[in-house]
Design a protein around this motif. Structure first.
Motif, short mmCIF file in Angstrom:
data_model
loop_
_atom_site.label_atom_id
_atom_site.label_comp_id
_atom_site.label_asym_id
_atom_site.label_seq_id
_atom_site.Cartn_x
_atom_site.Cartn_y
_atom_site.Cartn_z
N LEU A 1 0.85 -1.19 0.00
CA LEU A 1 0.00 0.00 0.00
C LEU A 1 0.89 1.24 0.00
CD1 LEU A 1 -2.61 -1.11 2.71
CD2 LEU A 1 -2.84 -1.23 0.22
N THR B 1 -3.91 6.71 -7.40
CA THR B 1 -4.18 6.37 -6.00
C THR B 1 -4.74 4.96 -5.96
OG1 THR B 1 -5.24 7.12 -3.97
CG2 THR B 1 -6.48 7.46 -6.01
N PHE B 2 -5.40 4.62 -4.89
CA PHE B 2 -5.99 3.30 -4.76
C PHE B 2 -7.25 3.18 -5.62
CE2 PHE B 2 -3.80 4.18 -0.73
CZ PHE B 2 -2.92 3.12 -0.73
N THR B 3 -7.64 1.94 -5.90
CA THR B 3 -8.84 1.68 -6.68
C THR B 3 -9.63 0.55 -6.03
OG1 THR B 3 -9.65 0.82 -8.80
CG2 THR B 3 -7.43 0.20 -8.19
N SER C 1 -9.01 -3.43 -6.36
CA SER C 1 -8.19 -4.18 -5.42
C SER C 1 -8.63 -3.75 -4.02
CB SER C 1 -6.70 -3.86 -5.59
OG SER C 1 -6.24 -4.34 -6.82
N SER C 2 -9.08 -4.70 -3.24
CA SER C 2 -9.59 -4.34 -1.92
C SER C 2 -9.13 -5.36 -0.88
CB SER C 2 -11.12 -4.26 -1.94
OG SER C 2 -11.67 -5.49 -2.34
N ASN D 1 -14.62 2.60 0.68
CA ASN D 1 -13.28 3.17 0.54
C ASN D 1 -13.06 4.04 1.77
OD1 ASN D 1 -12.86 2.07 -2.00
ND2 ASN D 1 -13.64 3.87 -3.06
N VAL E 1 -8.23 3.51 0.43
CA VAL E 1 -8.08 2.06 0.46
C VAL E 1 -9.47 1.43 0.50
CG1 VAL E 1 -7.16 0.08 1.74
CG2 VAL E 1 -5.84 2.20 1.60
#
Length: 130
Positions: A8, A70-72, A75-76, A117, A122
């Motif tokens: 991360l 950034t995060f998407t 993917s979690s 999110n 994240v």
């Protein structure tokens, strides 16, 4: 190959994320921490941290350069919760300042599931264990 670990990458918020997750999720703690001598351009000082989240190892870092990604949610982090109370507490804490993608509900594939999110971007999927 000997292992694979989720990574991360934050822009100055790695320590704040680590603090939130450690305070919110069971069996979550810092395993190793390397800091930069000087903050990144976004203010972060985490060079590389190994953090256990619910016992699973993750790597955290503050990116030195500013970047446009950034995060998407594609993917979690998927978390199985032992009780509705635990799931509700974790969901509400992580959703604070973030965004709910799917509120806690019965979606057929799970009797109680939620997706969000957090304030850092994240993505988390929280499922009530069967």
């Amino acid at each position: 190959m000997t292992s694979a670990t989720p990574f991360l990458m934050f822009q100055g918020q790695a320590q704040a994320a680590i603090d939130l997750y450690a305070a919110t999720l069971p069996d979550t703690r810092v395993l190793q921490m390397q800091r930069r001598e000087a903050p990144t351009s976004t203010g972060g000082t985490v060079l590389l941290a190994r953090v256990a989240i619910c016992g699973q190892a993750f790597l955290f870092s503050d990116s030195a350069p500013v970047h446009a990604f950034t995060f998407t949610p594609s993917s979690s982090i998927f978390v199985e919760c032992d009780s509705e109370d635990e799931q509700t507490r974790v969901f509400n804490t992580l959703a604070d300042g973030g965004g709910v993608l799917m509120p806690l509900a019965d979606y057929g594939f799970s009797r109680r599931f939620g997706w969000l999110n957090d304030r850092f971007g994240v993505s988390w999927q929280l499922n009530l264990a069967a």
